[in-house]
Design a protein around this motif. Structure first.
Motif, mmCIF file in Angstrom:
data_model
loop_
_atom_site.group_PDB
_atom_site.id
_atom_site.type_symbol
_atom_site.label_atom_id
_atom_site.label_comp_id
_atom_site.label_asym_id
_atom_site.label_seq_id
_atom_site.Cartn_x
_atom_site.Cartn_y
_atom_site.Cartn_z
ATOM 1 N N VAL A 187 0.841 -1.209 0.000
ATOM 2 C CA VAL A 187 0.000 0.000 0.000
ATOM 3 C C VAL A 187 0.870 1.252 0.000
ATOM 4 C CG1 VAL A 187 -1.598 1.373 1.393
ATOM 5 C CG2 VAL A 187 -1.990 -1.098 1.112
ATOM 6 N N ASP A 188 1.860 1.275 0.893
ATOM 7 C CA ASP A 188 2.714 2.463 1.014
ATOM 8 C C ASP A 188 3.434 2.754 -0.304
ATOM 9 O OD1 ASP A 188 1.881 2.652 3.595
ATOM 10 O OD2 ASP A 188 3.755 1.984 4.510
ATOM 11 N N LEU A 191 0.846 4.162 -2.794
ATOM 12 C CA LEU A 191 0.381 5.518 -2.487
ATOM 13 C C LEU A 191 1.412 6.554 -2.925
ATOM 14 C CD1 LEU A 191 -1.166 5.034 1.092
ATOM 15 C CD2 LEU A 191 -2.418 5.449 -1.045
ATOM 16 N N ALA A 192 2.689 6.185 -2.866
ATOM 17 C CA ALA A 192 3.759 7.149 -3.127
ATOM 18 C C ALA A 192 4.301 7.095 -4.554
ATOM 19 C CB ALA A 192 4.911 6.911 -2.143
ATOM 20 N N GLY A 227 -3.622 -0.222 -2.842
ATOM 21 C CA GLY A 227 -2.999 1.089 -2.640
ATOM 22 C C GLY A 227 -3.147 1.978 -3.872
ATOM 23 N N SER A 228 -2.993 1.392 -5.075
ATOM 24 C CA SER A 228 -3.200 2.156 -6.312
ATOM 25 C C SER A 228 -4.644 2.599 -6.420
ATOM 26 C CB SER A 228 -2.862 1.297 -7.538
ATOM 27 O OG SER A 228 -1.510 0.949 -7.548
ATOM 28 N N VAL A 230 -6.728 3.177 -3.989
ATOM 29 C CA VAL A 230 -6.955 4.269 -3.035
ATOM 30 C C VAL A 230 -6.319 5.572 -3.538
ATOM 31 C CG1 VAL A 230 -6.322 5.084 -0.726
ATOM 32 C CG2 VAL A 230 -7.315 2.797 -1.019
ATOM 33 N N ARG A 231 -5.102 5.488 -4.074
ATOM 34 C CA ARG A 231 -4.442 6.696 -4.605
ATOM 35 C C ARG A 231 -5.289 7.327 -5.705
ATOM 36 N NH1 ARG A 231 -1.781 7.118 -8.984
ATOM 37 N NH2 ARG A 231 -1.165 4.937 -9.168
ATOM 38 N N ALA A 257 -5.774 0.310 3.995
ATOM 39 C CA ALA A 257 -5.086 1.126 2.993
ATOM 40 C C ALA A 257 -5.424 2.611 3.165
ATOM 41 C CB ALA A 257 -5.450 0.653 1.590
ATOM 42 N N LEU A 258 -6.696 2.911 3.394
ATOM 43 C CA LEU A 258 -7.093 4.314 3.570
ATOM 44 C C LEU A 258 -6.468 4.908 4.825
ATOM 45 C CD1 LEU A 258 -10.785 4.097 2.380
ATOM 46 C CD2 LEU A 258 -9.168 5.866 1.653
ATOM 47 N N ARG A 260 -3.581 4.140 6.015
ATOM 48 C CA ARG A 260 -2.191 4.457 5.682
ATOM 49 C C ARG A 260 -2.099 5.726 4.834
ATOM 50 N NH1 ARG A 260 0.856 0.735 7.943
ATOM 51 N NH2 ARG A 260 2.760 1.646 7.147
ATOM 52 N N ALA A 261 -3.206 6.081 4.187
ATOM 53 C CA ALA A 261 -3.265 7.343 3.432
ATOM 54 C C ALA A 261 -3.740 8.486 4.330
ATOM 55 C CB ALA A 261 -4.188 7.190 2.223
#
Lengths: 285, 285
Positions: A187-188, A191-192, A227-228, A230-231, A257-258, A260-261
């Protein structure tokens, strides 16, 4: 006033869920008779009409698509309960076919999720703002003025299943997604970084080099895809709290996941939301 | 000095290409006996040794992986011809097994492409800088000081095939990728936006709403995936001219995408590059 009694079906591509909504409560069952498995729609509808025993029969989801029984054309967003109710198709006496929703600007489409989203809104379980419905095709919808204003679909579950079925990652995806640390790392990364189709391959390299244990790989891959999702779903929206509606186990993954965002979440069972939406729609018909 | 004569095999997962490199020229053939289809490696090697008739037999690609005949451990990048030659495995007299290359920092791995990349470098067909090898797993490698310094794999072809096999997009992907306008539109979207897993779904919505004709959808999807590949592969690198090495038809698609990203391209046939690399390696052994 007593609440509306009805038989409501959330009829998807692979499965369907049937809700017997009575005065004394809701009985629910599922089977694998999704639209692709249904050979004789007329016979399947006959059986449900019989089961409804005089109560209205409400059908939502892919059953109203161009691959289903009868097509119920999409309602353009913004779409609220009144818009859906007005566009309900009645191919047969006592049978109500809920239309899907179209976001023409994107373009994007949904069928079935709209009942859950507007049901959760009708009960006050969610308010205005961003809401996520995770699934084979995740939906990120913005609720404004009591209606689905716009939305976006992400193919997360479909792509995960396709990679698991046959790809360089198939063997790794045979393992369960049960390693929260590896999931969070995926996820991390997602997100980045906007490099999903490359980062997916590094998982194989990580296992080959011993950087990741084989049993953690599926969790990392799931983390990358969610993660993608959520991004993309969050985009530039603020949304400090994001409600999740759907399968509770899948919602919990998206909630991780959210979080972590940097977002807070609440989880609403999709079955409850569907029943609320079916009741709210039936009351307007 | 006469050039080295040898039998060289580019032995992949699904297929293999066999190059009979003689004094009078190169004869090439392909078959579907990739490592997954090979039941008896010893017998397959015996047949090739017989065919080599006393000349060296050079094997490259997945045949040296942990799913192949004998594992030839990866050589860490930076890796040039001398590094590969030094690490060649000799499981049997007269048989040379080329190792793959590992980029430990990413991590990432390649097997087979290194022969083509260093072959093209040895002949002067490419120089230092970024080079792309499109394929099931595209490789973007940076050549520095005569060696593969670092590289990145993008799973473009593998994901395209998995979506075509079974997903919401399967029906659309049954059409040929032959619409350059739709392909370019997909590339342009993917170069400017990092939302692949969402944009893929809009293709279905575009067809449902008539915004895209069904026969153009596969081209748009291919453009999205290859455009993402190019966006990730270029990253922040300058690379005004990007050489493409591999299957000429696939290289032409990537060339179109790179040109939309403002890059110039040259296309080098992967078969020629492989023969050059095999010759250059054999000369050092």
């Amino acid at each position: 006033m007593a609440e509306q009694e009805l038989l409501a079906v959330d009829w998807g591509t692979s499965n369907r869920r049937i809700f017997d909504i009575g005065a004394d409560g809701v009985r629910q069952r599922s089977d694998d008779q999704g639209i692709l498995a249904t050979e004789d729609f007329a016979a399947a509808i006959d059986a449900l009409v019989l089961e409804a025993a005089g109560r209205p029969l409400l059908l939502a989801g892919m059953i109203g698509s161009n691959r289903g029984w009868v097509e119920a054309p999409y309602v353009p967003a913004p779409a609220g309960l009144a818009d859906l109710a007005q566009a309900v198709a009645r191919p047969r006496a006592g049978v109500m076919l809920v239309p899907g929703v179209l976001d023409a600007a994107r373009p994007d489409v949904m069928r079935g999720e709209e009942v859950q989203l507007l049901g959760a809104l009708a009960t006050g379980a969610i308010g205005e703002g961003l809401v996520c419905h995770p699934g084979t095709h995740s939906k990120w919808a913005e609720i404004e003025d009591g209606a689905i204003a716009r939305f976006r679909t992400v193919m997360t579950g479909d792509i995960f299943a396709a990679l698991k079925r046959q790809s360089i990652l198939s063997d790794l995806l045979a393992h369960a997604v049960d390693d929260d640390v590896a999931f969070a790392a995926g996820v991390d990364h997602a997100l980045a970084n906007a490099d999903l189709t490359a980062e997916l391959f590094t998982v194989r390299a990580r296992v080959l080099t011993g950087a990741t244990v084989e049993t953690a790989a599926a969790s990392y891959i799931s983390g990358l895809l969610i993660g993608s999702d959520v991004r993309i779903g969050l985009g530039r929206l603020r949304a400090d709290v994001v409600p999740l509606i759907g399968d509770p186990a899948l919602c919990r993954q998206f909630a991780m996941a959210l979080e972590r965002a940097g977002r807070q979440t609440i989880v609403i069972d999709g079955a409850d939301a569907f029943v609320a939406g079916a009741r709210a729609l039936a009351a307007r018909l």
